[in-house]
Design a protein around this motif. Sequence first.
Motif, PDB file in Angstrom:
ATOM      1  N   GLY A 174       0.797  -1.221   0.000  1.00 47.28           N
ATOM      2  CA  GLY A 174       0.000   0.000   0.000  1.00 47.28           C
ATOM      3  C   GLY A 174       0.828   1.269   0.000  1.00 47.28           C
ATOM      4  N   GLY A 175       2.152   1.120   0.050  1.00 43.22           N
ATOM      5  CA  GLY A 175       3.008   2.297   0.017  1.00 43.22           C
ATOM      6  C   GLY A 175       3.994   2.308   1.164  1.00 43.22           C
ATOM      7  N   VAL A 176       5.099   3.041   0.957  1.00 43.88           N
ATOM      8  CA  VAL A 176       6.155   3.133   1.960  1.00 43.88           C
ATOM      9  C   VAL A 176       6.341   4.592   2.367  1.00 43.88           C
ATOM     10  CG1 VAL A 176       7.397   1.069   1.216  1.00 43.88           C
ATOM     11  CG2 VAL A 176       7.901   3.269   0.138  1.00 43.88           C
ATOM     12  N   GLY A 177       6.864   4.765   3.558  1.00 37.78           N
ATOM     13  CA  GLY A 177       7.093   6.123   4.042  1.00 37.78           C
ATOM     14  C   GLY A 177       8.083   6.136   5.180  1.00 37.78           C
ATOM     15  N   ALA A 178       8.316   7.331   5.721  1.00 38.05           N
ATOM     16  CA  ALA A 178       9.131   7.555   6.908  1.00 38.05           C
ATOM     17  C   ALA A 178      10.487   6.856   6.842  1.00 38.05           C
ATOM     18  CB  ALA A 178       8.373   7.108   8.158  1.00 38.05           C
ATOM     19  N   PRO A 179      11.324   7.159   5.866  1.00 37.41           N
ATOM     20  CA  PRO A 179      12.621   6.489   5.770  1.00 37.41           C
ATOM     21  C   PRO A 179      13.570   6.932   6.880  1.00 37.41           C
ATOM     22  CG  PRO A 179      12.534   8.299   4.224  1.00 37.41           C
ATOM     23  CD  PRO A 179      11.170   8.213   4.847  1.00 37.41           C
ATOM     24  N   SER A 180      14.478   6.033   7.222  1.00 33.93           N
ATOM     25  CA  SER A 180      15.554   6.357   8.162  1.00 33.93           C
ATOM     26  C   SER A 180      16.813   5.661   7.677  1.00 33.93           C
ATOM     27  CB  SER A 180      15.198   5.892   9.579  1.00 33.93           C
ATOM     28  OG  SER A 180      16.297   6.099  10.448  1.00 33.93           O
ATOM     29  N   LEU A 181      17.806   6.455   7.309  1.00 32.46           N
ATOM     30  CA  LEU A 181      19.008   5.931   6.676  1.00 32.46           C
ATOM     31  C   LEU A 181      20.181   6.029   7.645  1.00 32.46           C
ATOM     32  CD1 LEU A 181      20.227   5.011   3.861  1.00 32.46           C
ATOM     33  CD2 LEU A 181      20.836   7.419   3.548  1.00 32.46           C
ATOM     34  N   ASP A 182      20.934   4.958   7.750  1.00 28.38           N
ATOM     35  CA  ASP A 182      22.212   5.059   8.446  1.00 28.38           C
ATOM     36  C   ASP A 182      23.187   4.072   7.825  1.00 28.38           C
ATOM     37  OD1 ASP A 182      21.020   2.754   9.705  1.00 28.38           O
ATOM     38  OD2 ASP A 182      22.608   2.901  11.211  1.00 28.38           O
ATOM     39  N   LEU A 204      18.266   1.021   5.557  1.00 31.18           N
ATOM     40  CA  LEU A 204      17.136   1.917   5.344  1.00 31.18           C
ATOM     41  C   LEU A 204      15.905   1.331   6.031  1.00 31.18           C
ATOM     42  CD1 LEU A 204      16.144   4.529   3.915  1.00 31.18           C
ATOM     43  CD2 LEU A 204      15.489   3.076   1.985  1.00 31.18           C
ATOM     44  N   LEU A 205      15.551   1.931   7.144  1.00 36.07           N
ATOM     45  CA  LEU A 205      14.301   1.566   7.813  1.00 36.07           C
ATOM     46  C   LEU A 205      13.167   2.385   7.215  1.00 36.07           C
ATOM     47  CD1 LEU A 205      15.631   1.536  11.470  1.00 36.07           C
ATOM     48  CD2 LEU A 205      14.431  -0.396  10.417  1.00 36.07           C
ATOM     49  N   PHE A 206      12.006   1.815   7.176  1.00 38.05           N
ATOM     50  CA  PHE A 206      10.853   2.544   6.640  1.00 38.05           C
ATOM     51  C   PHE A 206       9.595   1.883   7.170  1.00 38.05           C
ATOM     52  CE2 PHE A 206       9.655  -0.764   3.630  1.00 38.05           C
ATOM     53  CZ  PHE A 206      10.853  -1.451   3.453  1.00 38.05           C
ATOM     54  N   ASP A 207       8.480   2.536   6.984  1.00 33.43           N
ATOM     55  CA  ASP A 207       7.228   1.863   7.318  1.00 33.43           C
ATOM     56  C   ASP A 207       6.443   1.600   6.042  1.00 33.43           C
ATOM     57  OD1 ASP A 207       5.839   4.253   6.749  1.00 33.43           O
ATOM     58  OD2 ASP A 207       5.883   4.889   8.853  1.00 33.43           O
ATOM     59  N   GLY A 208       5.607   0.593   6.104  1.00 37.62           N
ATOM     60  CA  GLY A 208       4.812   0.220   4.947  1.00 37.62           C
ATOM     61  C   GLY A 208       3.422  -0.192   5.391  1.00 37.62           C
ATOM     62  N   SER A 209       2.501  -0.031   4.471  1.00 39.44           N
ATOM     63  CA  SER A 209       1.122  -0.389   4.814  1.00 39.44           C
ATOM     64  C   SER A 209       0.588  -1.390   3.799  1.00 39.44           C
ATOM     65  CB  SER A 209       0.234   0.857   4.833  1.00 39.44           C
ATOM     66  OG  SER A 209       0.160   1.418   3.540  1.00 39.44           O
ATOM     67  N   LEU A 210      -0.332  -2.208   4.288  1.00 42.67           N
ATOM     68  CA  LEU A 210      -0.943  -3.218   3.427  1.00 42.67           C
ATOM     69  C   LEU A 210      -1.947  -2.559   2.481  1.00 42.67           C
ATOM     70  CD1 LEU A 210      -1.058  -6.253   2.866  1.00 42.67           C
ATOM     71  CD2 LEU A 210      -2.920  -6.408   4.522  1.00 42.67           C
ATOM     72  N   GLU A 211      -2.721  -1.655   3.023  1.00 40.15           N
ATOM     73  CA  GLU A 211      -3.662  -0.906   2.199  1.00 40.15           C
ATOM     74  C   GLU A 211      -2.976   0.322   1.615  1.00 40.15           C
ATOM     75  OE1 GLU A 211      -7.975  -0.674   3.722  1.00 40.15           O
ATOM     76  OE2 GLU A 211      -6.670  -0.513   5.458  1.00 40.15           O
ATOM     77  N   ASP A 212      -3.585   0.885   0.604  1.00 39.37           N
ATOM     78  CA  ASP A 212      -3.064   2.138   0.088  1.00 39.37           C
ATOM     79  C   ASP A 212      -3.047   3.161   1.216  1.00 39.37           C
ATOM     80  OD1 ASP A 212      -2.881   3.601  -2.943  1.00 39.37           O
ATOM     81  OD2 ASP A 212      -3.163   4.881  -1.193  1.00 39.37           O
ATOM     82  N   ARG A 213      -1.929   3.838   1.304  1.00 39.62           N
ATOM     83  CA  ARG A 213      -1.783   4.780   2.425  1.00 39.62           C
ATOM     84  C   ARG A 213      -2.812   5.895   2.372  1.00 39.62           C
ATOM     85  NH1 ARG A 213       3.646   3.966   4.602  1.00 39.62           N
ATOM     86  NH2 ARG A 213       3.564   5.933   5.722  1.00 39.62           N
ATOM     87  N   SER A 214      -3.285   6.185   1.167  1.00 39.04           N
ATOM     88  CA  SER A 214      -4.254   7.272   1.062  1.00 39.04           C
ATOM     89  C   SER A 214      -5.557   6.935   1.774  1.00 39.04           C
ATOM     90  CB  SER A 214      -4.528   7.585  -0.407  1.00 39.04           C
ATOM     91  OG  SER A 214      -5.131   6.480  -1.042  1.00 39.04           O
TER      92      SER A 214
END
Lengths: 643, 644
Positions: free
Chosen positions: B340-348, B358-368
């Motif tokens: 459903g989309g990825v967001g909130a990246p964290s790079l180290d 690269l950490l990130f969050d993802g959702s099963l449904e469309d984030r919208s």
Amino acid sequence: MRDVLPVVLAVLALVAGSSSLGCAESRDPLPPGSRDADTGAIDAIFGSDAGATPPRSAEASMGDGAACLDFEDNDLNGLMDCEEQDCRSSAVSASCCVGRTDEACCTTERVDEVTGSGAAPATLHLRDQTLTTMGGTVYPGAILTTCDVRVDAAFAPIGNDSLSGYLALPSGYAPRSGYLTIEARIGLEEREVGEPAAAGFGIFSSDGLGPIARPLVAVVVSGAGREVRVVEGDRVVASRALGVGACASSMRYRLRLTPEGSYEVYAVSPGAEEPSAPPIFTGRTDPRASVRVAMFGQQRNPDTAPLAWVSDLRVIERGCDRLAPDRRPRAVLDEGAHDVTDLAIFPRFEPDPSPEADPPGYEALVLSDGHLYWMAIRSSDGGLASAVSGVPFANELRLDWPGSVRITGLAVALSHGEHQVFLAATVDGSGPAIYRTTYTPSMTAGQPGSLGAAPTRVADETMLGREGAISIDAPSALFVPIVDRVVLVGRVRFSDGHSELRILPTLAMDGEIAATPAVGRDPAGVTTQGLLRANAWSTETAFDRDEVSDPQLFEVNGVVRVLYAGRRGTRWSIGEIVASPDFTHFIPVDAEPLLAPSGDGFDALGVRAPRRVRRGGVDWLYFLGTDGTTQRVGLATQPVVSP
Amino acid sequence: MGHRSLAALAAVLSALSGGCSLIWTPAIDDVDASHGDAGVADAWVASDTGISRPELCANGLDDDGDDLVDCRDPDCFGAADCCSDTEGRALVGPFTVSGYEADWDHAIDLYVASEAGGAVLDFGSRYGWLRRRACAPLATGATFSLELARRTVPGDLSLVLSPARSPGATGFLDELAVRFDRDGLFSVTRAGTPIPLATPSGACSNVARSGDPRRYILAAPERLVVELRPATSNGRAILSARIRVSGSFDGGCTAVVPVDGLALDVQDLVRTHDGNPDSCSESPGLYVALEGEGAGFRVDAVTARTYECASPSIFGTDALRVLQREDLNADGVAPGFAVGGVGAPSLDFGGDVYRWRLLFDGSLEDRSAEIFRPLTTRIGLSVSPNLSAWSMSPESPGGGPVGGVGDVDVREPSGLYAGSDEIAFVRRADAGFDLYRARTLGSTGGTFDNVTQRLVASASGCSYREPALARADGANLWVFFRCDHGSSSTLGLAHDTENASEAPQIFSEDLLAPFPDIHDRVRAIDVLTRAKNDVRYFAVWVLVDAPSGGQALYLFGGEADDAGVTPPELHAYAGNPVLTSRDLALDCAESDCAITSFTVGQEPRTGPDRLVFYFARSRASSSGVTYEFVPRTQFAPRALDDGR
């Protein structure tokens, strides 16, 4: 000329003397309506002080608002002219309201109210237009929970499994040029029927209305969690739990947007007209252009009655005199073989060019590769084209002009039903000067007219008496009925490299030329005749630091304004100046450009030659955009609030 | 996020806190002392600080008394001592260009004629140009020097700095050009318009043609030096240009014409899409070209030197690609938890095996769909050796502290390698979002290991969002976070330790209170730090809803004791915002692009020494919404890297 000139000088001098020259504190304040007829008549053209006068500062209480544009701190409070809050009222100084969004400056109001009919099939209307839904349905109010409030019909977003439904109002709104208030009732059914639904209303860009709703900002009532949410794009920026009871789930909400981009969300108690509590949320949004207003939502189960709905939508638009162009301008004359040098756009006939006509009654002269072409404004979306063949640059207008001529700029002014054409040109190797001829439109719509006799020289640098002036170009002209003359403005270049926008001589119908007595002063108090703007005034990062050019005089609601182009380095941007009612002082509306180069596409490196017309409820700002290779005609638009 | 041996961010930290904008101190003689311009550099002093003694940037002293030493003083922003290596690229003739465009790098192969003392630059009978192949990264500072002599045959020559060259144009648009024409005149032009010149030094007089101070009669030019130094003016990033032209003027006298303090607005110089496939639009720089006609000049040497000075307002791409959800998985298939989309990246950069994480969050449904109902979200981790090919860690996804089932909403991770992995994230609760920490995403999938709940929304009224972990000494950590409280979103800071039994200590929920225009408009945060001499230096980037509309990225810096006892006091970078709303469109042509979050990381020891940003962008079109991470890079100076 000897007969006319003293009259013109006397009238203009009277205007100047009555309003702005000298220190305003030394004069007796003139109450509205006490001035002589001539001055009042001129104010009718260049600005007015109509309306009641609220308590004001000394600066604003000079009666005619002239002290608000005289480069003087008349009341010695550290605030000059339009900086004075009290000057920023349409009742005091219309000029000070140009580009401003003070509440007192924003008075034009338009109300769009969606009404419903519960008779089968239930429908929603805006005035006499029936509204259609996308992925939703209109339901009669009788089947909805309404907290004892009559609802004739409502939008319900019953769609398929994953998409949103919406109903959008047909017209666009301009949130950055006025105050926009949207109200609607959002209902939530409390039945246990599977997955809850959600519905709401908000503003969308034209790209944001689709199968997946993406509001710029919206109020949504969500059955999941029973809460009201404020959303921006796909982000929930605030939420608040609903109360209990039917009224809690059938509330009216108000979304109010300011021209500065802030917004407030209110909940309105049942039966109340106005919110009784502070906003439940405040935030910011950044619409880049006009917006659409829509009701929208999502209900996955299409087999049940509505679980969430929106009704009684009302949009109140209160306009300010502010041009905030669509920041996605487009090329409307994109012919790769033609490098457009200048253009002039003018109504076809006086006085009303029938703005709603199709094609609208506007024509254009376009200068390209040293040739003049005639074009018509083709369609309601502002496109330019030859109306005859559909091929741009098909209709060249030939000048009866002996000798070697190179034309660099043009302008058209209407006076007494005649189109006067002003050309900046070099003739037989002489320095650039301004020449005048006439243009006679064709009696047949969609056909090019013809140019008049050989142009006559009306202005050159020698007429200015300014040391170092080496050339005049980039003309603009405006007919001023009260003096029955055309005021000519142009760009003057000096030998030291700086450039100025100046008032050039005024011209009468019979060709008589008179030097203008209008006096301008720069912010440092230096008095110079007829000076509008010089690049030397700018700071090192100002958009017009290095050069000014391409003035366009125009009048809106009695205020004379000047759009112009300013250059910093290689970049040209468009700025705006407002004139004092007596046409002697000129003040930039904003330190930032009205329109800046986009950095991408046909206008990547520069926008210049602004040509603004208002028709069909839209401000159309034509301009030349350059990507470093060629100049093309671009267009930015902005809806105009009109009652 | 970067964790160790963090490069000093010389310009970043040095530009912080002083409040005085600078004109770069130093140093044409640092760059090219062999040409005897020593002394000219002394003119480069802070212009608006009111100080009488300039800061010297490499003597370990606070020369100007503003409590900032050397490269930490904004007056030293861009100074050679505070930059990483300079890159010199010399072209020594002979070479000839026969009337057509040629690339600078190839020019040395094109010569056909030479004469004693140098090379003839022969453009032929048509107007031609010799262009430096790559866009010079001028926004980070550069010097160009040209040794030349006029020949007896006619011809003209110009050194042009240009933001664009378009097909069909007869040359380059001159943002700045120094021109020597065939009539023996010398001028400096901007967009084709000559500017007034100062009086030459020495005994030369009456050198202007017909009294025109914009055109000097320079019969025999000898040397041209153009310096561009990054600076700020009125809150805008600029290049301050200085030009020195020396030679034999009319009457035979020898003099130097100084042109100082020309301001070139950086935003006008970069990111111009002019239709060229090799446009400078993707590189924060300018074209540098020699233009001319004929063979009127002998050129003995052309030297271009560019600097890798950190310039916090300048972002490039370094050819990194935009990451979409399927790019985070080695098999090119979007991870199931994130369809459903990825967001909130964290790079180290770090770990047992050095690699990008690269950490990130993802959702099963469309984030919208979140605007209608809560989402089910998980946290994923992808790794890459080179920022190019990414593979999903087998730990992914992390599902939260309650077993990773149901409608768990865990999101906005921040990662930090500090001997072991440290992860901060938030989880939706009834009263808002609570802040958690964990050691790893978990070895069994779906759960985190060593999860501790650190800050609870209902206890403070603050809904915790967008945490950003930063290192302190020992087991201490700093946690920056966004505090959502009613309609305001502020920047908060807590001190935490690796000891789960110790409660975090909140120092502030409004760390940006001294900056009223933006303090309650915070959207996302990321932080880099470094330690030196028991002092912890912070560079804090904050994405805010800009007062003027849209979003903007601000940079703050600060210092604190490394033990984490006292929090840093943040100082705003003089050139804020470092990215404007327009910049944050990130080349998105559609109107419905939005930046939702970002991250910044640094590769400390290998590869290019640079900061890497990823901006989380949602891009809407008629077919739906795409969620992606858009890269941008910056130079990170080496000079203060205590690891070197």
